[in-house]
Scaffold this motif. Structure first.
Motif, PDB file in Angstrom:
ATOM      1  N   MET C 245       0.846  -1.191   0.000  1.00  0.00           N
ATOM      2  CA  MET C 245       0.000   0.000   0.000  1.00  0.00           C
ATOM      3  C   MET C 245       0.879   1.237   0.000  1.00  0.00           C
ATOM      4  O   MET C 245       1.784   1.355   0.821  1.00  0.00           O
ATOM      5  CB  MET C 245      -0.897  -0.025   1.250  1.00  0.00           C
ATOM      6  CG  MET C 245      -1.905   1.106   1.340  1.00  0.00           C
ATOM      7  SD  MET C 245      -3.203   1.020   0.084  1.00  0.00           S
ATOM      8  CE  MET C 245      -4.399  -0.060   0.871  1.00  0.00           C
ATOM      9  N   ASN C 246       0.641   2.160  -0.984  1.00  0.00           N
ATOM     10  CA  ASN C 246       1.298   3.461  -0.933  1.00  0.00           C
ATOM     11  C   ASN C 246       0.623   4.315   0.118  1.00  0.00           C
ATOM     12  O   ASN C 246      -0.600   4.329   0.227  1.00  0.00           O
ATOM     13  CB  ASN C 246       1.152   4.174  -2.283  1.00  0.00           C
ATOM     14  CG  ASN C 246       2.066   3.550  -3.326  1.00  0.00           C
ATOM     15  OD1 ASN C 246       3.292   3.606  -3.180  1.00  0.00           O
ATOM     16  ND2 ASN C 246       1.477   2.936  -4.340  1.00  0.00           N
ATOM     17  N   GLN C 247       1.428   4.954   0.931  1.00  0.00           N
ATOM     18  CA  GLN C 247       0.863   5.828   1.955  1.00  0.00           C
ATOM     19  C   GLN C 247       1.397   7.231   1.731  1.00  0.00           C
ATOM     20  O   GLN C 247       2.597   7.455   1.770  1.00  0.00           O
ATOM     21  CB  GLN C 247       1.251   5.342   3.347  1.00  0.00           C
ATOM     22  CG  GLN C 247       0.658   3.977   3.653  1.00  0.00           C
ATOM     23  CD  GLN C 247       1.097   3.468   5.003  1.00  0.00           C
ATOM     24  OE1 GLN C 247       1.310   4.262   5.904  1.00  0.00           O
ATOM     25  NE2 GLN C 247       1.225   2.166   5.099  1.00  0.00           N
ATOM     26  N   ILE C 248       0.481   8.126   1.465  1.00  0.00           N
ATOM     27  CA  ILE C 248       0.902   9.488   1.141  1.00  0.00           C
ATOM     28  C   ILE C 248       0.301  10.433   2.164  1.00  0.00           C
ATOM     29  O   ILE C 248      -0.937  10.487   2.301  1.00  0.00           O
ATOM     30  CB  ILE C 248       0.412   9.879  -0.266  1.00  0.00           C
ATOM     31  CG1 ILE C 248       0.770   8.754  -1.264  1.00  0.00           C
ATOM     32  CG2 ILE C 248       1.018  11.208  -0.716  1.00  0.00           C
ATOM     33  CD1 ILE C 248      -0.229   8.561  -2.366  1.00  0.00           C
ATOM     34  N   PRO C 249       1.144  11.162   2.899  1.00  0.00           N
ATOM     35  CA  PRO C 249       0.604  12.139   3.842  1.00  0.00           C
ATOM     36  C   PRO C 249      -0.215  13.165   3.078  1.00  0.00           C
ATOM     37  O   PRO C 249       0.231  13.676   2.049  1.00  0.00           O
ATOM     38  CB  PRO C 249       1.847  12.779   4.458  1.00  0.00           C
ATOM     39  CG  PRO C 249       2.980  11.878   4.101  1.00  0.00           C
ATOM     40  CD  PRO C 249       2.614  11.174   2.852  1.00  0.00           C
ATOM     41  N   ALA C 250      -1.401  13.448   3.549  1.00  0.00           N
ATOM     42  CA  ALA C 250      -2.288  14.352   2.815  1.00  0.00           C
ATOM     43  C   ALA C 250      -3.257  14.993   3.796  1.00  0.00           C
ATOM     44  O   ALA C 250      -3.183  14.751   4.997  1.00  0.00           O
ATOM     45  CB  ALA C 250      -3.064  13.574   1.745  1.00  0.00           C
ATOM     46  N   SER C 251      -4.137  15.817   3.245  1.00  0.00           N
ATOM     47  CA  SER C 251      -5.188  16.327   4.105  1.00  0.00           C
ATOM     48  C   SER C 251      -6.521  16.116   3.399  1.00  0.00           C
ATOM     49  O   SER C 251      -6.575  15.921   2.184  1.00  0.00           O
ATOM     50  CB  SER C 251      -4.954  17.808   4.409  1.00  0.00           C
ATOM     51  OG  SER C 251      -4.925  18.519   3.196  1.00  0.00           O
ATOM     52  N   ALA C 252      -7.562  16.109   4.198  1.00  0.00           N
ATOM     53  CA  ALA C 252      -8.872  15.848   3.616  1.00  0.00           C
ATOM     54  C   ALA C 252      -9.360  17.091   2.903  1.00  0.00           C
ATOM     55  O   ALA C 252      -9.184  18.218   3.382  1.00  0.00           O
ATOM     56  CB  ALA C 252      -9.846  15.434   4.709  1.00  0.00           C
ATOM     57  N   GLY C 253      -9.973  16.887   1.768  1.00  0.00           N
ATOM     58  CA  GLY C 253     -10.663  17.982   1.106  1.00  0.00           C
ATOM     59  C   GLY C 253     -12.137  17.871   1.479  1.00  0.00           C
ATOM     60  O   GLY C 253     -12.479  17.440   2.580  1.00  0.00           O
ATOM     61  N   ALA C 254     -12.963  18.263   0.513  1.00  0.00           N
ATOM     62  CA  ALA C 254     -14.389  18.036   0.721  1.00  0.00           C
ATOM     63  C   ALA C 254     -14.631  16.540   0.722  1.00  0.00           C
ATOM     64  O   ALA C 254     -13.717  15.757   0.442  1.00  0.00           O
ATOM     65  CB  ALA C 254     -15.199  18.717  -0.391  1.00  0.00           C
ATOM     66  N   GLU C 255     -15.831  16.119   1.063  1.00  0.00           N
ATOM     67  CA  GLU C 255     -16.152  14.686   1.050  1.00  0.00           C
ATOM     68  C   GLU C 255     -15.863  14.133  -0.346  1.00  0.00           C
ATOM     69  O   GLU C 255     -16.244  14.721  -1.360  1.00  0.00           O
ATOM     70  CB  GLU C 255     -17.633  14.491   1.407  1.00  0.00           C
ATOM     71  CG  GLU C 255     -18.028  13.030   1.540  1.00  0.00           C
ATOM     72  CD  GLU C 255     -17.159  12.300   2.531  1.00  0.00           C
ATOM     73  OE1 GLU C 255     -16.436  11.377   2.103  1.00  0.00           O
ATOM     74  OE2 GLU C 255     -17.159  12.645   3.757  1.00  0.00           O
ATOM     75  N   GLY C 256     -15.095  12.983  -0.391  1.00  0.00           N
ATOM     76  CA  GLY C 256     -14.751  12.396  -1.675  1.00  0.00           C
ATOM     77  C   GLY C 256     -13.572  13.089  -2.335  1.00  0.00           C
ATOM     78  O   GLY C 256     -13.314  12.890  -3.510  1.00  0.00           O
ATOM     79  N   GLU C 257     -12.829  13.863  -1.577  1.00  0.00           N
ATOM     80  CA  GLU C 257     -11.639  14.506  -2.134  1.00  0.00           C
ATOM     81  C   GLU C 257     -10.522  14.486  -1.121  1.00  0.00           C
ATOM     82  O   GLU C 257     -10.748  14.653   0.081  1.00  0.00           O
ATOM     83  CB  GLU C 257     -11.955  15.973  -2.485  1.00  0.00           C
ATOM     84  CG  GLU C 257     -12.727  16.124  -3.787  1.00  0.00           C
ATOM     85  CD  GLU C 257     -13.008  17.587  -4.106  1.00  0.00           C
ATOM     86  OE1 GLU C 257     -13.678  17.839  -5.090  1.00  0.00           O
ATOM     87  OE2 GLU C 257     -12.542  18.461  -3.332  1.00  0.00           O
ATOM     88  N   VAL C 258      -9.299  14.282  -1.644  1.00  0.00           N
ATOM     89  CA  VAL C 258      -8.133  14.410  -0.784  1.00  0.00           C
ATOM     90  C   VAL C 258      -7.179  15.414  -1.404  1.00  0.00           C
ATOM     91  O   VAL C 258      -7.155  15.567  -2.638  1.00  0.00           O
ATOM     92  CB  VAL C 258      -7.406  13.052  -0.561  1.00  0.00           C
ATOM     93  CG1 VAL C 258      -8.298  12.099   0.179  1.00  0.00           C
ATOM     94  CG2 VAL C 258      -6.958  12.459  -1.890  1.00  0.00           C
ATOM     95  N   VAL C 259      -6.401  16.080  -0.542  1.00  0.00           N
ATOM     96  CA  VAL C 259      -5.463  17.067  -1.057  1.00  0.00           C
ATOM     97  C   VAL C 259      -4.050  16.563  -0.829  1.00  0.00           C
ATOM     98  O   VAL C 259      -3.633  16.352   0.322  1.00  0.00           O
ATOM     99  CB  VAL C 259      -5.644  18.428  -0.349  1.00  0.00           C
ATOM    100  CG1 VAL C 259      -4.684  19.464  -0.945  1.00  0.00           C
ATOM    101  CG2 VAL C 259      -7.092  18.871  -0.458  1.00  0.00           C
ATOM    102  N   ILE C 260      -3.349  16.257  -1.939  1.00  0.00           N
ATOM    103  CA  ILE C 260      -1.986  15.758  -1.834  1.00  0.00           C
ATOM    104  C   ILE C 260      -1.053  16.811  -2.393  1.00  0.00           C
ATOM    105  O   ILE C 260      -1.141  17.168  -3.579  1.00  0.00           O
ATOM    106  CB  ILE C 260      -1.809  14.442  -2.613  1.00  0.00           C
ATOM    107  CG1 ILE C 260      -2.793  13.381  -2.112  1.00  0.00           C
ATOM    108  CG2 ILE C 260      -0.372  13.935  -2.496  1.00  0.00           C
ATOM    109  CD1 ILE C 260      -2.784  12.102  -2.905  1.00  0.00           C
TER     110      ILE C 260
END
Lengths: 339, 671, 377
Positions: C245-260
């Motif tokens: 599994m790739n693990q990328i530190p990120a933050s949550a965007g809106a529901e159904g979105e991630v910010v990388i």
């Protein structure tokens, strides 16, 4: 033996030996040489076939220790053949049943406890003597000593062995006799001088003589009878009776207070003072309690009987602890062997 | 999904498992064996400890005295010896400390005493328990007793029983006694250094060289285990005594004393040190030597940087084992020690010679301290050794080197000559009719029935003891070890049991034997019935040698799969069936080892049983001691060699059984 | 993988189970139900409590709190001998001094069976595990795999209601292990015995289990079919422990979105509040390759510009036999690299090589968001 054990034992054996179960059994503690015991029992059973003797035999020290340890629950009925000094110790613990055996008046009073009735009666005496190995002495250029004081001569340095009074009855009778003969002060002075010549102290009383017999040491302070035996076995020994006199102790008989079968015990003690018994003691001991019985023993030194000191057993018993303590602090602490 | 934050055990009762029948049986079994150890070890030691604090003191205020005038009228005041002593300061506090056997005359309190004086004395105890002697007549009770001067001289006060440190005070104020501490330590340290050094090079030669006859040397090195520790003493008398064959080698020094004790100790402790060091050398990692060689390290440097560190635990462990064996040994210093007093012999002298049981107990307590200390260090080191063992390593393969191999061979021959020589001298001495005057050969020295010590009966008693000890001991030890290793739960119980099982090794035989007198010879003790029987000898011997047997059993059991019991339980089979069908057969080699260990030690032990044998149960090893004590040295040597041959035969039988029976029962071992 | 079977009776149920070793909690409030005839694997790293749980079920090490019901009966405090299970250990625990026959017969004795009945049953079991003529041998004469089969035969000899397997295959070498896991699975199906197996080998669990119980630090992280735990891991731990599994530190965007790394990508529904720190995760095989930006001549151009696609540089390629593992760099990943597994065909088709750039797509349905390690899900 205690009644319960006896009951169990007799119950166990009654099926097989109904005759044996009818007999009386006595547990007899003794320090007499093992080879003599069977003979003693046989002679006794000729007179009293209904009394069986169960011997418990060990050295004087161990038997005494055993009796003292069993003070509150004595296992023995009779003591037949233990040093008088030990019996005095037991007497002073109130462990002996005073009893004047039939015919005690025929014994030399020296051999009977002073109490009335006496708590113990003597059988025979063993007497201190010096075993002198002529072959080894000659090799070392020694002249035979004739007295205790002679043994302090410088020529004997490292050539004398004696038993340690802390572990040997013979050793203690030597020490106690010297103190009695020479007086307290001179006695200790004598021992100080003797100590300079002592190669080592043995644990047992017969060992110095056996060592002398084996040539391991020229001079062994031991007891006469042992020397006679070794001499008879062919050792080049001279048995010397020191001129000042020699210490001695006797083997004696007593009833243990609280025995289950006083009657049988008394019968046994009665037997031990008979002429017959005294004749029996004579085969191992030159000096016996009944005057006129003793026949000379082969190789036994002459003049030994006259040399026996007037031994004060009470002195020996009452001062035993103090004497041993003193002896130990004087000689046992110096641990380095001498050469 | 669980809530990770919920990581605190909720309140409420903890599940208590229902015990299965097996659990109950196992626990009962463990309780029984623990009780056995408590009754045969803890209680006796406790009895001994309390004995060492049981003192005797003169209570001078327990008596009252009155002196009459010359006419015999008592008008003076009533005195107590205490008051008199206060006035005259005859005796100090320490003078009042006594032994059970002490007496004290009263005339010392009357400076003008004369036994010819017409003055009369009366004396009484102030309590019913008071005791004094007139001559050797024991007087109790509180009635006045009137005595004339001459009789008053014969009055002896008896000490009272008390509890306190008095015995220790008097022990440490008697140089003759506490000197032994130094002597014992000195002897033990010297013997340890010599033995460990000799054994190290011997083991080194066997493990790290390519010399020949390794099997032979291994066999010879083990031989001293088969004889009582006092036998080398007898051989030394023949070799270096005043009539010794080669006494010139001592250049006038006496063999009776430290020299003799050290040489004898080296002999009898050699195999123990050899086994331990040999094991340590055998497991050293061969890869380290390859690394050292590739770094062009000199052999000398490799020795100090690889060999010694690798064997260090073995060396330390061997040192403490030897130290313990020497300091607690009784037979050898008794035979060859001469005037050189050591602790173990002191106990014997106090008890047998002077019947001073209290002082015997004190010396025992003193002796236990270094023994426990050495034991504790040894255990610590052993546990590290185990960790080393489990590491994965490649065994070292020595490569031939003609020169060093020859040096090692010569060295080993010398050691072997020493060991075989000692035994040969004993055998030779036993066959000589009357050393040194009649050198013809004869068997008279084998006529044990003519000597002190119990005769041939004692020899057969020893064999009986050996067999009983081997059978009973193996059962108790192995079953006990099984219960401890394989039962579930009951942790405190198991830890306690484990501790009890380790304790005997730290307790010198003399101390155990003496403790047995105190405990079993007490008429109030229901176990008193075994006193003086073969049973107490068996019990004492099993307990004395419990620890090593227990460790052997535990080691074997640890190699068993931990899950056998689980499998058996899941199959609903009783654990005892598993024990009988699987555990015992698989551990049979260890069980046989325990048996032979117990047998051999029962044959040779002296210290543990010297206080406990009775004339009917005298033993061969004790006979050696007693015959030597009586001066019958040649028969003592003869008996000692009988023990040697018996043990050697037992070993051979053990070997045959191991090879033969095991071949059948252990068929599964071969693929 | 088997489908979730028709409703079955619950055979084993574990309720609020705790196990404490002193202060250490080895099992924390475990609840679990296992159905009749089900094959369940306890999977997790060593020290996660899986073996402890198994031993509690067996009664070998009693739990501190909580109940265990087996076949409708409360067995919580019963000793093993009063429960109904057969067990196989990693060490096989065969009795070394008994023959194979005697080993298997061990549990059959004292059960009222006659000698001949036992012999028949033993022969039957030997045939069942495929070692019909090895009965007279000793365990040491068999290979590890054979020994484990004997251990299995011994465990099922008495037809227990529950079969417990404690890392049964760990001591075997890889080939035997793969072979034997099929056999065990077959056997279990044939006998229909409810089975619990403890393993730390995810591949084994995926291959054998009807349901997998993933455990970590004394708690159950997830219970599900192999597909479920693989496709829909319930936590970052499960995602990481099972498969790559790739693990990328990120933050949550809106529901159904991630910010990388500043770029917003479409992802699975995640339920995190916008802006909260998360770990975006995607399996290497889910990364879709799309060729380089300057399309190579002759390549099919079926793709518009897909969502979640961007251009990366191939930093490193590693040939692993059936596929290529590629390490891909892009500014949004910072210093770390995205690992993607591409088929040999794709690599050939796209003419991928180290140093080249290419377009990849992180499909929305496969890009997951998890709470960072150490935080509650």
């Amino acid at each position: 033996m205690k009644t319960t054990t006896k009951l169990i034992a007799s119950a166990a054996f009654s099926v097989f030996a109904t005759v044996a179960a009818a007999e009386t059994e006595l547990t007899v503690y003794t320090a007499v040489e093992a080879e003599d015991l069977a003979r003693y029992a046989e002679a006794f059973n000729e007179v009293h076939p209904d009394i069986t003797i169960n011997w418990v035999r060990d050295s004087t020290g161990i038997i005494t220790a055993k009796l003292l340890a069993e003070r509150d629950n004595p296992q023995a009925d009779v003591i037949w053949g233990l040093a008088a000094t030990s019996l005095l110790l037991l007497k002073s613990e109130g462990m002996l049943e005073a009893y004047a055996p039939e015919g005690v008046d025929k014994l030399d009073p020296k051999f009977v406890d002073a109490g009335d009735p006496p708590s113990w009666v003597g059988m025979d005496a063993w007497v201190a003597a010096v075993c002198y190995n002529t072959v080894e002495a000659e090799k070392n250029g020694l002249t035979p000593p004739t007295s205790w004081k002679d043994l302090t001569d410088a020529q004997y340095q490292g050539h004398v062995i004696m038993p340690n009074p802390n572990s040997s009855g013979t050793g203690f009778l030597d020490v106690s006799s010297w103190l009695q003969m020479f007086g307290e002060e001179d006695g200790w002075n004598f021992m100080d001088a003797l100590h300079e010549n002592i190669a080592r102290y043995t644990h047992s009383g017969s060992k110095p003589c056996k060592l002398a017999a084996a040539g391991e040491i020229p001079i062994g302070i031991s007891f006469a009878f042992r020397g006679a035996k070794s001499k008879a076995a062919g050792a080049p020994l001279e048995i010397i009776v020191p001129s000042e006199g020699v210490g001695w102790d006797m083997e004696a008989t007593a009833i243990v207070a609280g025995t289950d079968d006083l009657e049988a015990a008394q019968k046994l003690v009665d037997f031990t003072v008979t002429r017959e018994a005294n004749e029996m003691y004579n085969s191992g001991y030159a000096v016996v309690a009944m005057p006129g019985v003793a026949k000379p023993v082969e190789h036994f030194p002459e003049g030994l009987l006259d040399a026996m000191i007037d031994n004060d057993f009470e002195f020996a018993a009452n001062n035993r602890a103090a004497i041993l303590k003193e002896w130990q602090s004087r000689y046992d602490g110096k641990s380095e062997p001498k050469n | 999904m669980s809530d990770i934050s919920a990581d605190k055990l909720p309140e409420g009762p903890i599940i208590k498992g229902k015990l299965s029948r097996d659990d109950v049986i196992m626990r009962l079994g463990m309780v029984v064996i623990a009780l056995y150890l408590i009754a045969t070890l803890v209680f006796p030691l406790w009895a001994m400890l309390s004995k060492s604090f049981s003192t005797y003191t003169f209570n001078l205020s327990a008596y009252e005295l009155q002196v009459s005038d010359e006419a015999g009228d008592y008008s003076g005041e009533i005195l107590t010896p205490a008051a008199l002593n206060d006035k005259m300061q005859v005796l100090s506090e320490t003078d009042l400390i006594a032994g059970s056997d002490s007496r004290m005359g009263l005339t010392q309190f009357f400076p003008d005493f004369s036994f010819r004086s017409p003055v009369m004395y009366q004396i009484r105890n102030t309590s019913e328990t008071g005791r004094f002697l007139v001559g050797s007549e024991l007087k109790t009770g509180t009635d006045w007793l009137e005595l004339d001067s001459n009789t008053f001289r014969r009055v002896q006060l008896r000490p009272e029983k008390a509890t306190g440190l008095g015995n220790f005070v008097s022990y440490f104020s008697t140089p003759a006694l506490f000197n032994s501490i130094k002597n014992s330590l000195v002897i033990a340290v010297i013997s340890t250094v010599v033995t460990v050094t000799l054994a190290f090079w011997f083991a080194y030669a066997l493990n790290r060289s390519c010399m020949r006859f390794k099997g032979f040397f291994r066999l010879v090195a083990m031989a001293p285990i088969l004889v009582p520790s006092l036998l080398p003493g007898i051989a030394l008398v023949y070799l270096f005594g005043n009539q010794g064959m080669i006494k010139e080698l001592l250049f006038g020094a006496s063999i009776y004393g430290p020299i003799g004790i050290v040489i004898g100790s080296v002999f009898f402790t050699f195999p123990h040190a050899f086994i331990i060091i040999s094991t340590a050398l055998a497991i050293s990692d061969g890869r380290l030597y390859e690394a050292a060689a590739s770094l062009r390290s000199t052999p000398w440097r490799t020795f100090w940087t690889v060999t010694i560190p690798g064997a260090r635990y073995g060396l330390i462990s061997a040192a403490f084992v030897v130290f313990n064996l020497v300091i607690t040994d009784f037979g050898l210093p008794k035979v060859i020690g001469g005037q050189f007093n050591v602790l173990a012999v002191d106990i014997y002298k106090q008890v047998i010679g002077q019947q001073n049981f209290e002082m015997g107990a004190v010396v025992s307590v003193v002796l236990v301290i270094p023994a426990i200390f050495a034991f504790a260090i040894d255990r610590l080191v052993q546990s590290k050794q185990v960790a080393l063992l489990s590491a994965r390593s490649v065994p070292y393969q020595p490569s031939p080197n003609a020169k060093t191999d020859r040096i090692f061979l010569i060295y080993c021959l010398l050691v072997a000559f020493f060991i075989v020589g000692i035994l040969a001298v004993c055998q030779f001495a036993a066959l000589i009719k009357f050393w040194p005057y009649d050198l013809s050969f004869s068997l008279t020295n084998y006529d044990f029935d003519r000597m002190d010590g119990g005769g041939w009966a004692s020899y057969f008693n020893s064999i009986k003891l050996g067999l009983f000890t081997a059978v009973a001991g193996t059962c108790v030890v192995f079953f006990g070890a099984y219960l401890v290793e394989k039962s579930n739960g009951f942790r405190t119980g198991r830890a306690l049991f484990q501790m009890f099982a380790m304790l005997p090794m730290a307790i010198p035989g003399m101390v155990l034997g003496l403790a047995y007198i105190f405990f079993f010879n007490n008429p109030a003790n229901p176990l008193n019935v075994i006193y003086g029987t073969m049973a107490i000898l068996v019990v004492c011997t099993v307990t004395h040698f419990y620890t090593v047997s227990h460790l052997t059993a535990v080691t074997a059991l640890k190699q068993m799969d931990r899950e056998f019991e689980s499998v058996s339980a899941s199959l609903k089979q009783p654990t005892l069936k598993l024990f009988g069908r699987v555990t015992v057969p698989v551990c049979l080699p260890a069980i046989l080892d325990i048996s032979i260990y117990l047998f051999v030690n029962a044959m040779t032990t002296v210290s543990a049983v010297v206080f406990l044998y009775s004339p009917k149960t005298s033993l061969a090893s004790i006979a050696v001691l007693n015959m030597d004590d009586a001066g019958d040295i040649a028969p003592a040597a003869a008996m000692g060699m009988m023990i040697f041959y018996t043990n050697a035969a037992a070993r051979v039988i053990h070997l045959l059984v191991s090879r033969g029976v095991l071949k059948r029962t252990q068929a599964w071992r071969s693929r | 993988m088997t489908e979730a079977a028709a409703p079955l009776q619950t055979y084993l149920s574990i309720d609020n189970l705790w196990k404490a070793f002193g202060d250490f909690l080895a099992l924390k409030d475990i609840s679990l139900e296992i159905d009749e005839r089900e094959f369940v694997c306890f999977l997790g790293p060593s020290g996660c409590g899986k073996t402890t749980l198994l031993r509690a079920i067996a009664g070998l090490d009693l739990q501190t709190k909580g109940t265990v019901m087996q076949g409708g009966k409360d067995v919580s405090n019963l000793p093993p001998s009063e429960r109904d299970f057969g067990i196989v250990f990693q060490s096989y625990a065969l009795f070394p001094n008994l023959t194979i026959e005697k080993n298997i017969a061990f549990g059959l004795e004292n059960t009222g069976r006659s000698k001949s009945e036992i012999a028949v049953r033993v022969a039957e079991l030997l045939a069942l595990v495929g070692l019909p003529d090895q009965g007279a041998k000793y365990p040491a004469q068999l290979s590890g795999g054979q020994q484990q089969r004997i251990a299995l035969a011994r465990a099922i000899a008495t037809n227990p209601g529950l079969l417990l397997l404690d890392e049964p295959l760990s001591a075997l070498d890889a080939k035997v292990r793969v072979h034997l896991r099929h056999e065990i699975k077959e056997l279990q199906r044939k006998l229909g015995v409810t089975t619990v197996m403890v393993t730390h080998d995810q591949e084994e669990a995926l291959a054998m289990a009807d349901r997998i119980v993933v455990m970590n630090h004394g708690v159950i992280e997830q219970v599900g079919t192999p597909t479920e735990v693989y496709r829909q891991p319930a936590s970052l731990f499960v995602a990481d422990f099972i498969g790559e599994m790739n693990q990328i530190p990120a933050s949550a965007g809106a529901e159904g979105e991630v910010v990388i790394g500043g770029s917003t990508l479409k992802s699975q529904q995640h339920g995190f509040g916008a802006g909260s720190a998360i770990v975006a995760a995607i399996r290497p095989e889910d990364v879709i390759p799309h060729g380089d930006g300057a399309r190579s001549p002759g390549a099919p151009d079926e793709i518009e510009t897909p969502e979640n696609a961007f251009e990366v540089t191939v930093a490193e390629m590693e040939f692993l036999g059936s596929f290529w593992r590629c390490r891909l760099q892009h500014e949004i990943f910072g210093d770390s690299e995205l690992i993607a597994d591409f088929s040999i065909n794709a690599v050939r088709r796209l003419d991928l090589a180290e140093g080249k750039s290419m377009t990849i797509e992180l499909p929305e349905g496969r890009l997951m968001a998890f709470a960072p390690a150490g935080e509650a899900a």
